[in-house]
Motif scaffolding. Structure first.
Motif, PDB file in Angstrom:
ATOM      1  N   VAL A 153     -34.249 -24.617 -22.811  1.00  7.96           N
ATOM      2  CA  VAL A 153     -34.336 -25.962 -22.227  1.00  7.96           C
ATOM      3  C   VAL A 153     -34.293 -27.025 -23.323  1.00  7.96           C
ATOM      4  O   VAL A 153     -33.605 -28.050 -23.194  1.00  7.96           O
ATOM      5  N   SER A 154     -35.015 -26.784 -24.389  1.00 10.36           N
ATOM      6  CA  SER A 154     -35.044 -27.742 -25.500  1.00 10.36           C
ATOM      7  C   SER A 154     -33.654 -27.939 -26.085  1.00 10.36           C
ATOM      8  O   SER A 154     -33.235 -29.072 -26.362  1.00 10.36           O
ATOM      9  N   ASP A 155     -32.919 -26.847 -26.260  1.00  7.92           N
ATOM     10  CA  ASP A 155     -31.564 -26.952 -26.808  1.00  7.92           C
ATOM     11  C   ASP A 155     -30.641 -27.715 -25.866  1.00  7.92           C
ATOM     12  O   ASP A 155     -29.788 -28.501 -26.307  1.00  7.92           O
ATOM     13  N   LEU A 156     -30.790 -27.494 -24.572  1.00  8.34           N
ATOM     14  CA  LEU A 156     -29.948 -28.199 -23.602  1.00  8.34           C
ATOM     15  C   LEU A 156     -30.241 -29.691 -23.587  1.00  8.34           C
ATOM     16  O   LEU A 156     -29.332 -30.520 -23.492  1.00  8.34           O
ATOM     17  N   VAL A 157     -31.508 -30.038 -23.699  1.00  6.90           N
ATOM     18  CA  VAL A 157     -31.880 -31.462 -23.736  1.00  6.90           C
ATOM     19  C   VAL A 157     -31.390 -32.102 -25.026  1.00  6.90           C
ATOM     20  O   VAL A 157     -30.801 -33.190 -25.031  1.00  6.90           O
ATOM     21  N   GLU A 158     -31.613 -31.411 -26.131  1.00  9.12           N
ATOM     22  CA  GLU A 158     -31.186 -31.958 -27.426  1.00  9.12           C
ATOM     23  C   GLU A 158     -29.667 -32.073 -27.494  1.00  9.12           C
ATOM     24  O   GLU A 158     -29.132 -33.003 -28.112  1.00  9.12           O
ATOM     25  N   GLU A 159     -28.972 -31.147 -26.867  1.00  7.73           N
ATOM     26  CA  GLU A 159     -27.511 -31.186 -26.876  1.00  7.73           C
ATOM     27  C   GLU A 159     -26.987 -32.499 -26.308  1.00  7.73           C
ATOM     28  O   GLU A 159     -26.061 -33.105 -26.850  1.00  7.73           O
ATOM     29  N   GLU A 160     -27.599 -32.942 -25.215  1.00  5.03           N
ATOM     30  CA  GLU A 160     -27.175 -34.202 -24.609  1.00  5.03           C
ATOM     31  C   GLU A 160     -27.598 -35.397 -25.452  1.00  5.03           C
ATOM     32  O   GLU A 160     -26.819 -36.329 -25.658  1.00  5.03           O
ATOM     33  N   GLU A 161     -28.817 -35.361 -25.976  1.00  3.65           N
ATOM     34  CA  GLU A 161     -29.350 -36.531 -26.670  1.00  3.65           C
ATOM     35  C   GLU A 161     -28.785 -36.690 -28.077  1.00  3.65           C
ATOM     36  O   GLU A 161     -28.748 -37.801 -28.609  1.00  3.65           O
ATOM     37  N   SER A 162     -28.349 -35.602 -28.696  1.00  2.00           N
ATOM     38  CA  SER A 162     -27.815 -35.697 -30.052  1.00  2.00           C
ATOM     39  C   SER A 162     -26.318 -35.935 -30.072  1.00  2.00           C
ATOM     40  O   SER A 162     -25.749 -36.225 -31.121  1.00  2.00           O
ATOM     41  N   THR A 163     -25.675 -35.805 -28.920  1.00  5.93           N
ATOM     42  CA  THR A 163     -24.235 -36.041 -28.843  1.00  5.93           C
ATOM     43  C   THR A 163     -23.992 -37.511 -28.563  1.00  5.93           C
ATOM     44  O   THR A 163     -24.633 -38.088 -27.689  1.00  5.93           O
ATOM     45  N   PRO A 164     -23.073 -38.144 -29.288  1.00  5.33           N
ATOM     46  CA  PRO A 164     -22.761 -39.549 -28.994  1.00  5.33           C
ATOM     47  C   PRO A 164     -22.336 -39.697 -27.546  1.00  5.33           C
ATOM     48  O   PRO A 164     -21.815 -38.766 -26.938  1.00  5.33           O
ATOM     49  N   LEU A 178     -49.406 -23.370 -18.723  1.00  7.86           N
ATOM     50  CA  LEU A 178     -48.876 -22.813 -19.973  1.00  7.86           C
ATOM     51  C   LEU A 178     -47.458 -23.304 -20.227  1.00  7.86           C
ATOM     52  O   LEU A 178     -47.078 -23.565 -21.378  1.00  7.86           O
ATOM     53  N   ILE A 179     -46.652 -23.426 -19.178  1.00 11.06           N
ATOM     54  CA  ILE A 179     -45.285 -23.927 -19.337  1.00 11.06           C
ATOM     55  C   ILE A 179     -45.303 -25.368 -19.836  1.00 11.06           C
ATOM     56  O   ILE A 179     -44.556 -25.741 -20.750  1.00 11.06           O
ATOM     57  N   VAL A 180     -46.157 -26.184 -19.248  1.00  9.68           N
ATOM     58  CA  VAL A 180     -46.245 -27.574 -19.664  1.00  9.68           C
ATOM     59  C   VAL A 180     -46.695 -27.664 -21.125  1.00  9.68           C
ATOM     60  O   VAL A 180     -46.151 -28.470 -21.909  1.00  9.68           O
ATOM     61  N   GLU A 181     -47.677 -26.842 -21.510  1.00 10.33           N
ATOM     62  CA  GLU A 181     -48.129 -26.858 -22.904  1.00 10.33           C
ATOM     63  C   GLU A 181     -47.008 -26.458 -23.854  1.00 10.33           C
ATOM     64  O   GLU A 181     -46.852 -27.032 -24.933  1.00 10.33           O
ATOM     65  N   ALA A 182     -46.200 -25.466 -23.453  1.00 15.62           N
ATOM     66  CA  ALA A 182     -45.078 -25.038 -24.292  1.00 15.62           C
ATOM     67  C   ALA A 182     -44.059 -26.158 -24.444  1.00 15.62           C
ATOM     68  O   ALA A 182     -43.472 -26.339 -25.518  1.00 15.62           O
ATOM     69  N   CYS A 183     -43.841 -26.917 -23.382  1.00 14.82           N
ATOM     70  CA  CYS A 183     -42.898 -28.042 -23.439  1.00 14.82           C
ATOM     71  C   CYS A 183     -43.444 -29.189 -24.283  1.00 14.82           C
ATOM     72  O   CYS A 183     -42.705 -29.842 -25.023  1.00 14.82           O
ATOM     73  N   ILE A 184     -44.741 -29.441 -24.187  1.00 16.40           N
ATOM     74  CA  ILE A 184     -45.352 -30.490 -25.010  1.00 16.40           C
ATOM     75  C   ILE A 184     -45.259 -30.120 -26.488  1.00 16.40           C
ATOM     76  O   ILE A 184     -44.960 -30.970 -27.340  1.00 16.40           O
TER      77      ILE A 184
END
Length: 1306
Positions: A405-416, A501-507
Motif C-alpha cells: 500500500v505504501s509503495d502504491l501511494v508513494e508511486e502516485e505522489e512521487s510521480t509528476p 494493528l493495521i492502523v498502527e502499521a500504517c502510522i
C-alpha cells in the motif's frame, strides 16, 4: 528547366492578372472559380494547388483585403482548387498577428475555420499529399514544434488542428490581457495582439466604437471556436490523439485554457460556450461511442464485456479478489522459498485487478486488506507441524501488505502530475492516500475478519490502549511508555483487534497520522487516570534509548518486546557493528528476537539489518591468512540460530531477501567449512564449535533451494526459472542484479533491496569466489546425476575410512565393512573413543560423506550391517557434523530415483512397522481426497501387507525418527523433512502413507500434518487426479456443483478455512483450492496444465450457459432463462480470473509465455466439437470472452499492467507474437478450426480489454501489426474498436488513427 520555370511564372502571373481583373469587374466568384479551374487543368497543374494557395493568400494580405477577394478564396476552397488546410495555415500566420488592425479579416478567417476545418475526410484524401504536407509543415513548423515528423496526412491533421486551436487560445489570452498570467512560459505560436500605429485614416486616430465591438465579438467567437473544436466528435478525437502522444505540449495547452476559463470575460458573454462547459471539455475523459448501435446479441455481450467496471459491480466483494487470496495463501507454503519479493508479486496483482475490475482505489485497498485478513483467519484452528504459522501470516498482513500500500501511494505522489490526464484542480485528482484512509475506515465494519488469533491478542490490546490513552489526553511520548505500564493495571478493560494493528502499521510508515484514533468507533471508552505505582526504571526500549547498558536483563527484555521505531533498531545495529564482542552477541540476540518475528512496524528494517550483520565489515586491525569472519563467530552463530525457524526463513522470502541471505551465507560456509576444528566459549559458558556454526549456516543455505532435486527438473521455456529451479548460481545472479539496478523500472521495493545489497557487499558475488563450496556443489550435482565412482588412492579415501571407523566402532571386530574403494576397515569393541573423531575441516568431511553412506548402505544390503547399526552409525555421523545430514539426504534421494536397491520389509523386527496406524492414515487420506471429488481407483483399493520400502528410503526414515523434536534438532529436521516427503512421494504407492504412519508414531501431534502431506503425494504421478482437483476448484468457485463444500461459490468455497480439526480431533477435509496450493509444487510436468485449464474453463462455460437457458430469440431480449446475460458474464469472468491465477501460480512467466505463444494458437487452429444444437451461440460467445479474459489476465499477472516492474521486460516479445497471430488470422493468412463466433468474441474482447485496461501494452506492439489487425477488425465492421486500438498505439499509429477518424466520424 529555365523554360519550365519561366512558363510557370507566366502562368501564375496570368492567374493573378485574371483575378485582379475579375475583382475589379465584380465578377461572379463562381464563374471565376470555374474558369480558373479549367485553365489550371489545361495547363496540367495538379489540384489542389499549393502555389495557388500561396498566391491567393498573398493577394489578400494586405493589398486586396476586401470582400470579393475573400469570396474568390472561398470559392477556390469549395471547388478544391486550393488545399483548405494550407490556406488556413497561411491565413493563421498572416491574420492572427494582425487581428487588432484587421478585425474583419480575423472574423472571416474564423468563418473559414468553421466551414472547412471540420471536414476532415477531404483533408486526408488528395493525390499530392506530400507536397501539401510539406508546405503546411513549412508554414507552421509543426515537426519542429511538436517533435513528431509530419510524414502522412493523418499526422498532419492531428498537428494542424492542435496548432490552430492553440493559436486561438493564445490569441484570446492576448486580446483579454491575460498573457501575463501564464507565467514565464513563452508563447508557442507568437501571436500577440498587433500594436501597429499606422492605422487606417478611417479610424480618425483611434479605434472607433464599431471596431471595438467587432474586436470584442471576435474574441467571443474565438473562445466559442475553441469549444467547438473540443466539443465536435471528430476534432475532439483528433485532439485526444494529441493529448496521448504529445503530453508535454498538451499540458501547456491545458494550462493556457485554464487561465482563459478562470479569467475570460468573453466566455461569460457567449451564449453557446460557458466557462463551465469548456472546463468540462478539457477535464473529462468523455466516452466516445459510435452513432450507429448494433442491436444484436453479440453486440450486447460486446458492450457488457468492454465495461469491466459494470461487470465487476455484479460480483460479490470477495470474489473480485480471488487472485489475491490465492497468491497470498500460496506464499504461506514453507516447502520452498522465492527470490521474488511477495511485495512485488502482490503489487503486480493489485494493479492488475484494479485495472480489470474497474474498481476505485478505495475498493482496491479494501479488497487487499480483506484478502490479507482472510489469510490470517485461515490460521484460526491450525494443525501442528513443521510449516509456517501465524507469525508468517501476520507478517503478510502487517508488513508486506502495508508496504504494498505504501509503495502504491508513494508511486502516485512521487510521480509528476500526469502529463496526459491533466486536471483543473488538485482536489479533482483521485488521491490514493485519501482512498486508503477511507478504506481503512470502512474496514472497521468487518468485525468477523478483525478478531485476532489468540497469540496476537496482547499486541492488539496494546495498540487499542495506545489510541485510547492519546484521545484521553495522556501524553505517552512513544510506545515505549508501555514498558512502564502493565495492561492489567489499566482502569478499564481494553479489547483490541486486527484493525488497531493495521492502523498502527500504517502510522509507522507515514500513511496515516494519529487523527485516525478519533475515527468513530475506533476505540470506545476513555482512561481517566493512569496507574500511580509505576517503577522508576524498567528494562525496556525506553530505558535503552536513554542510555541504559545491555545487561542480561535488558537484553532479555528487548529480545522479548518488539521495537516500535526505526531509531531503536538502528541503535541496536550500531552496537552490533561497533560494540565489544559481548555487546555484538547481545545486539544480535535482540535483532533476532521479537523485533524480527513480531515487530511488524519495523520488521523489514530488522531483516535488512540482520542480513547486513551476516556480512560484517572486516575489523580495523584485521591481519592474517584466514577469513576475518572467524573473529565474528559468536555473533554469527546467534544470527544463524535466530533466523533458522521456518517462520523466519519464510518471512525473509516474503520480503525478497533470499538472494541477499544466500550471498551472506556463502562466505560464512566457505570460511568456517575451511578452518580446522575449533571452538569458542561464551560468557554464559556455552561452547560453539566451528563444525556447529558451519552446519547452521550450511543447513540454512540449503533451505534456499531444493538441493536434493536435479537442477533442470522443472525447466519451462526460455525465461528465468520458477522457484523450484533455484540454484546457487541463480540466487547469486538475482542478488547481483540488484546491485546494477539502473532505475529503468519504478519498482520501489527493488530499490530498497538494492540499497540492502549495496550496503552488505557493494561488489558482485559469484560461486567461483568460494572454491570449497563450488567443489562440493559440483560433486553434489554429479551424485544426483550418476552413481559414485571409485576413490582409490585419493585423499578422500583416507577420510572415508576414518569416518567409517569412527561411526561403526561398536560393530563386532570380526565383521568387515567395505568402503567404496574396495579396502576394508574394522573397529574394535568398547566405548566410543573421542580420539577416533577426525580433526578435519567440514568441507573435507562433506566430500567423503557420500562414499561413507554408500559403503554403509551396501553393507546393510548384504547383511554385514543391521538396520539398527546402520541408523545408529549415520546418526553418529550427523552428530559429528550436523551438515552431513544434508549430504545423506541428497545421496538417498539420488539412490531411490535409480531404483537399484531392493525393497525391505517394514515388519517391526529389522525395520520399524507402520501397521499400528497405517489404516487410520489411509482412511484420512481417502476422506481428504473424496471431499474434493478426487477419485483415484488404485488408492481406494486399500493398502495390504507386507509393507515394503526401498532400502534408501527405509534407512532415511529410520534415521530421521532417531532425532528428538527439540529446538536444536528442529533446524535440521526442517531441512530433512521436505526431502523425506519428496523422496517418499517419488516412490511407488503406498510408500508415503507408510512413512507418514511411521512418523505419526514418533510425533503424534504432527499426525494431521503428515496425513495431509501423504494426500498431496497422490497427485505427483497422476495427472488425472490433478485435473479432477482443478475441476473441483472451478466448480466450487463458480457454484456449479452442489455436492461439494458450498453451493454459493466464491473464495470461501475455494480456500475454505485452511487446516482444521473436526469434533473428534481429526483433521477435517480442506477446500480444493487450498489443497491445490499445497500440491502443485509436486507436479513434475506442469505443461499439461495449459490445455487442462482451458478445457475446464470451456466446460464451465457450457455449464453456465446450460444453467441459464437458451439464447434469447426476441430482438431486444436481455435475459435468457432466469439469469441475465450480465450474470453469466460475471461467472465467466470469475472463472477466467481463477484459471489465470492457477496457471501463473503453477508455472510463472514460463508457463504463461508457453500458453500465449504455443497453446492458444494451436487451440484456435484445431477443430473442436461443440454443442451448438443444444446451447445455441451463447456457449461460443461466452467461450471467446472467457479465453480473452484468461489470456490478458495471465499476461497481467506475469508481466504487470505497466512497466514499473522488471518482469515487464518479457512482455513485448510474447505479446507481439500473439498479436501477429491475431492479425495473420484476421487477414486470412492462417486457417482456423475453432468456431467463428468464438474467434470473433475472443478477438474483440481481447482488443477491448487491452485498449480499455492496459493501453500501454498496445504501444509495445509493432505498428504494422496493429495496422493489419485494425484492417481485419474493420472487415468485421468493428470500426470503433479498430480506432481505439490505433489511438492506443502511440505516435506510430497516430496518423492512421486520425485518418480513420476522418473517414468514420466526419
Amino acid at each position: 528547366m529555365a523554360a519550365v520555370s519561366l512558363g510557370t511564372l507566366k502562368l501564375w502571373d496570368s492567374v493573378l492578372e485574371f483575378t485582379k481583373k475579375s475583382q475589379d469587374k465584380g465578377s461572379d466568384p463562381l464563374l471565376w472559380a470555374i474558369h480558373l479551374s479549367s485553365q489550371l487543368n489545361s495547363e496540367g497543374v495538379t489540384l489542389p494547388s499549393t502555389e495557388l494557395a500561396n498566391l491567393l493568400v498573398s493577394h489578400i494580405c494586405w493589398d486586396n483585403n476586401n470582400p470579393i477577394s475573400w469570396k474568390f478564396l472561398e470559392k477556390a476552397l469549395i471547388f478544391n482548387i486550393v488545399p483548405p488546410l494550407l490556406v488556413l495555415a497561411l491565413l493563421s500566420t498572416r491574420v492572427i498577428p494582425k487581428r487588432h488592425t484587421q478585425q474583419a479579416a480575423f472574423r472571416l478567417y474564423m468563418e473559414l475555420l468553421k466551414r472547412h476545418a471540420f471536414k476532415l475526410k477531404s483533408h486526408v484524401e488528395f493525390q499530392n499529399y506530400e507536397m501539401i504536407t510539406n508546405s503546411i509543415d513549412d508554414v507552421l513548423h509543426l515537426s519542429q514544434t511538436f517533435g513528431i515528423k509530419v510524414n502522412d496526412p493523418g499526422t498532419l491533421l492531428v498537428e494542424f488542428i492542435f496548432s490552430i486551436v492553440w493559436q486561438l487560445v493564445e490569441a484570446a489570452l492576448g486580446d483579454e490581457g491575460l498573457l501575463e498570467l501564464i507565467g514565464e512560459r513563452k508563447l508557442k505560436w507568437n501571436v500577440p495582439q498587433d500594436m501597429e500605429l499606422d492605422v487606417s485614416e478611417n479610424y480618425g486616430g483611434k479605434m472607433n466604437e464599431y471596431h471595438e465591438t467587432l474586436q470584442s465579438k471576435n474574441t467571443v467567437m474565438a473562445a466559442e471556436l475553441i469549444g467547438f473544436f473540443l466539443q465536435n466528435k471528430a476534432t475532439s478525437r483528433i485532439l485526444f490523439l494529441a493529448r496521448r502522444n504529445m503530453p508535454t505540449h498538451w499540458r501547456s495547452f491545458i494550462q493556457d485554457i485554464e487561465v482563459l476559463v478562470v479569467n475570460s470575460s468573453a466566455l461569460r458573454k457567449s451564449k453557446v460556450m460557458s466557462p463551465e462547459i469548456l472546463l468540462q471539455l478539457i477535464s473529462d475523459d468523455r466516452k466516445l461511442v459510435t452513432e450507429g448501435k448494433k442491436s444484436n446479441y453479440l453486440h450486447e455481450m460486446h458492450t457488457l464485456m468492454s465495461s469491466s467496471a459494470g461487470i465487476s459491480r455484479k460480483v460479490s466483494g470477495s470474489s473480485l479478489w480471488i487472485p489475491l487470496d490465492l497468491v497470498l495463501e500460496d506464499a504461506m507454503d514453507g516447502s520452498q522459498v522465492d527470490t521474488t519479493s511477495a511485495i512485488e508479486i502482490v503489487t503486480r496483482f493489485v494493479k492488475a485487478l484494479q485495472a480489470f475490475n474497474g474498481t476505485t482505489w478505495h475498493e482496491t485497498f479494501l479488497g487487499l486488506w480483506m484478502a490479507a485478513l482472510r489469510l490470517v483467519q485461515r490460521e484460526r484452528d491450525p494443525i501442528e507441524g513443521p510449516m509456517p504459522r501465524v507469525d508468517t501470516r501476520m507478517c503478510m498482513l502487517l508488513s508486506v501488505t502495508t508496504l504494498v500500500v505504501s509503495d502504491l501511494v508513494e508511486e502516485e505522489e512521487s510521480t509528476p502530475q500526469n502529463n496526459v490526464n491533466c486536471q483543473t484542480t488538485e482536489s479533482s485528482k483521485e488521491k490514493r492516500r485519501m482512498e486508503l484512509v477511507s478504506s481503512l475506515q470502512s474496514l472497521g465494519d468487518y468485525q468477523s475478519l478483525l478478531t485476532p488469533p489468540q497469540s496476537i491478542v496482547p499486541a492488539a490490546n496494546q495498540a487499542a490502549a495506545k489510541a485510547m490513552m492519546l484521545i484521553s489526553g495522556i501524553n505517552i511520548g512513544s510506545s515505549a511508555y508501555f514498558d512502564l505500564v502493565n495492561m492489567k493495571d489499566m482502569a478499564i478493560n481494553i479489547s483490541g483487534n486486527l484493525h488497531h494493528l493495521i492502523v498502527e502499521a500504517c502510522i509507522a510508515r507515514n500513511l496515516l497520522d494519529t487523527s485516525a484514533y478519533y475515527w468513530p468507533g475506533y476505540v470506545t471508552g476513555r482512561i481517566n487516570q493512569i496507574p500511580h505505582s509505576m517503577p522508576a526504571q524498567v528494562p525496556g526500549w525506553s530505558t535503552f534509548m536513554k542510555g541504559a547498558p545491555l545487561t542480561p536483563v535488558m537484553v532479555n527484555a528487548l529480545a522479548s518486546e518488539p521495537a516500535s521505531s526505526l531509531a531503536e533498531i538502528e541503535k541496536v545495529f550500531e552496537i552490533a557493528v561497533n560494540g565489544s564482542d559481548d555487546e555484538k552477541i547481545a545486539a544480535a540476540t535482540i535483532l533476532c528476537g521479537a523485533s524480527l518475528i513480531r515487530g511488524w512496524n519495523v520488521q523489514e528494517h530488522s531483516m535488512y539489518f540482520t542480513t547486513r550483520l551476516l556480512s560484517p565489515p572486516p575489523p580495523a586491525n584485521y591481519s592474517g591468512n584466514e577469513s576475518y569472519l572467524i573473529s565474528y563467530a559468536p555473533m554469527l552463530n546467534v544470527l544463524l540460530v535466530g533466523i533458522a525457524p521456518i517462520d523466519c526463513v519464510q518471512m525473509f522470502s516474503l520480503h525478497g531477501l533470499i538472494p541477499q541471505l544466500a550471498g551472506s551465507l556463502m562466505p560464512i560456509c566457505e570460511a568456517f567449512g575451511s578452518c580446522g576444528p575449533r571452538s569458542w566459549t561464551l560468557t554464559t559458558g556455552e561452547e560453539i564449535s566451528a563444525h556447529a556454526l558451519f552446519s547452521n549456516a550450511f543447513a540454512l543455505l540449503l533451505k534456499l533451494w531444493r538441493f536434493n532435486h536435479p537442477p533442470l527438473e522443472y525447466g519451462v521455456g526460455d525465461v528465468p526459472p520458477v522457484g523450484s529451479q533455484l540454484t546457487p548460481e541463480y540466487l547469486l545472479l538475482s542478488r547481483n542484479s540488484q546491485l546494477v539496478s539502473n532505475g529503468a523500472y519504478e519498482d520501489r521495493n527493488r530499490r530498497r533491496l538494492s540499497v540492502v545489497a549495496k550496503t552488505s557487499c557493494p561488489n558482485p558475488i559469484f560461486v567461483d569466489s568460494f572454491p570449497k563450496l563450488k567443489a562440493w556443489y559440483r560433486q553434489h550435482q554429479a551424485c544426483l546425476a550418476a552413481t559414485l565412482s571409485g576413490i582409490v588412492h585419493s585423499p578422500v579415501h583416507q577420510i572415508v575410512d576414518s569416518l567409517l571407523n569412527m561411526i561403526f566402532t561398536k560393530i563386532n571386530k570380526k565383521q568387515t565393512l567395505n568402503s567404496v574403494s574396495g579396502s576394508s576397515t574394522s573397529s574394535s569393541p568398547g566405548s566410543e573413543d573421542a580420539s577416533l573423531r577426525p580433526k578435519l575441516p567440514a568441507w573435507d568431511v562433506l566430500e567423503a560423506v557420500p562414499f561413507v553412506v554408500d559403503a554403509a548402505l551396501t553393507a546393510c544390503a548384504h547383511g554385514r550391517l543391521s538396520p539398527r547399526e546402520l541408523c545408529t552409525g549415520l546418526k553418529d555421523l550427523a552428530d559429528f557434523l550436523p551438515a552431513s545430514l544434508a549430504i545423506i539426504v541428497s545421496y538417498f534421494s539420488a539412490e531411490v530415483s535409480r531404483g537399484v536397491w531392493k525393497p525391505v520389509f517394514m515388519n517391526g523386527t529389522d525395520w520399524p512397522s507402520p501397521a499400528a496406524n497405517l489404516s487410520n492414515v489411509e482412511e484420512h487420506i481417502k476422506n481428504i481426497l473424496a471431499a474434493t471429488n478426487v477419485n483415484v481407483p488404485r488408492l481406494f483399493a486399500g493398502i495390504r501387507s507386507p509393507f515394503t520400502l526401498p532400502l534408501p528410503l527405509a534407512a532415511f526414515v529410520s534415521l530421521t525418527i532417531t532425532y528428538k523434536l527439540d529446538k536444536a534438532s528442529q533446524r535440521f529436521l526442517n531441512l530433512a523433512g521436505p526431502a523425506l516427503e519428496s523422496l517418499a512421494a517419488g516412490c511407488p504407492w503406498p510408500c508415503m502413507p507408510i512413512v507418514a504412519a511411521l512418523w505419526s508414531q514418533k510425533a503424534k501431534k504432527w499426525s494431521d500434518f503428515l496425513v495431509f502431506s501423504s494426500s498431496r503425494t497422490v497427485f505427483l504421478h497422476d495427472n488425472d487426479a490433478v485435473t479432477q482437483l482443478l475441476k473441483s476448484c472451478f466448480t466450487v468457485t463458480l457454484g456449479l456443483n452442489y455436492s461439494l463444500v458450498s453451493s454459493q461459490g466464491g473464495v470461501g468455497a475455494l480456500l475454505g478455512h485452511g487446516f482444521g480439526s473436526n469434533f473428534y480431533g481429526e483433521i477435517s477435509p480442506v477446500a480444493p483450492g487450498f489443497l491445490y496450493l499445497r500440491v502443485y509444487r509436486s507436479i513434475r510436468d506442469i505443461m499439461f496444465l495449459r490445455e487442462d485449464i482451458i478445457s475446464l474453463m470451456m466446460q464451465c462455460v457450457k455449464d453456465i450457459a446450460s444453467s441459464t437457458g437458451k439464447t434469447p430469440k426476441r430482438k431486444h431480449e436481455t435475459r435468457y432463462g432466469q439469469v441475465s446475460l450480465a450474470t453469466s458474464l460475471t461467472k465467466v469472468k470469475l472463472g477466467a480470473q481463477l484459471g489465470a491465477s492457477i496457471l501463473w501460480i503453477s508455472g510463472g512467466q514460463g508457463l504463461v509465455q508457453s500458453l500465449i505463444q504455443e497453446t492458444l494458437p494451436s487451440w484456435f487452429i484445431s477443430v473442436h466439437k461443440t454443442e451448438q444444437e443444444e446451447i445455441g451461440g451463447a456457449v461460443s460467445m461466452l467461450s471467446g470472452y472467457a479465453l480473452a479474459y484468461f489470456t490478458v489476465l495471465c499476461g497481467a499477472f506475469a508481466w504487470g499492467v505497466d512497466s514499473s516492474l522488471s518482469a515487464s521486460k518479457w512482455r513485448p516479445k510474447t505479446l507481439g507474437s500473439h498479436m501477429e497471430f491475431l492479425a495473420g488470422a484476421l487477414n486470412g493468412k492462417i486457417t482456423l478450426g475453432c468456431d467463428p463466433i468464438t474467434w470473433h468474441s475472443y478477438v474483440t474482447a481481447f482488443v477491448n480489454l487491452m485498449v480499455s485496461c492496459v493501453p500501454n501494452w498496445v504501444m509495445e506492439v509493432d505498428v504494422e501489426v496493429l495496422k493489419r489487425l485494425c484492417k481485419g477488425l474493420r472487415q468485421w465492421n468493428e470500426e470503433e474498436l479498430a480506432l481505439k486500438l490505433l489511438e492506443a498505439g502511440g505516435v506510430g499509429t497516430m496518423g492512421a488513427a486520425a485518418e480513420l477518424i476522418s473517414q468514420t466520424d466526419s
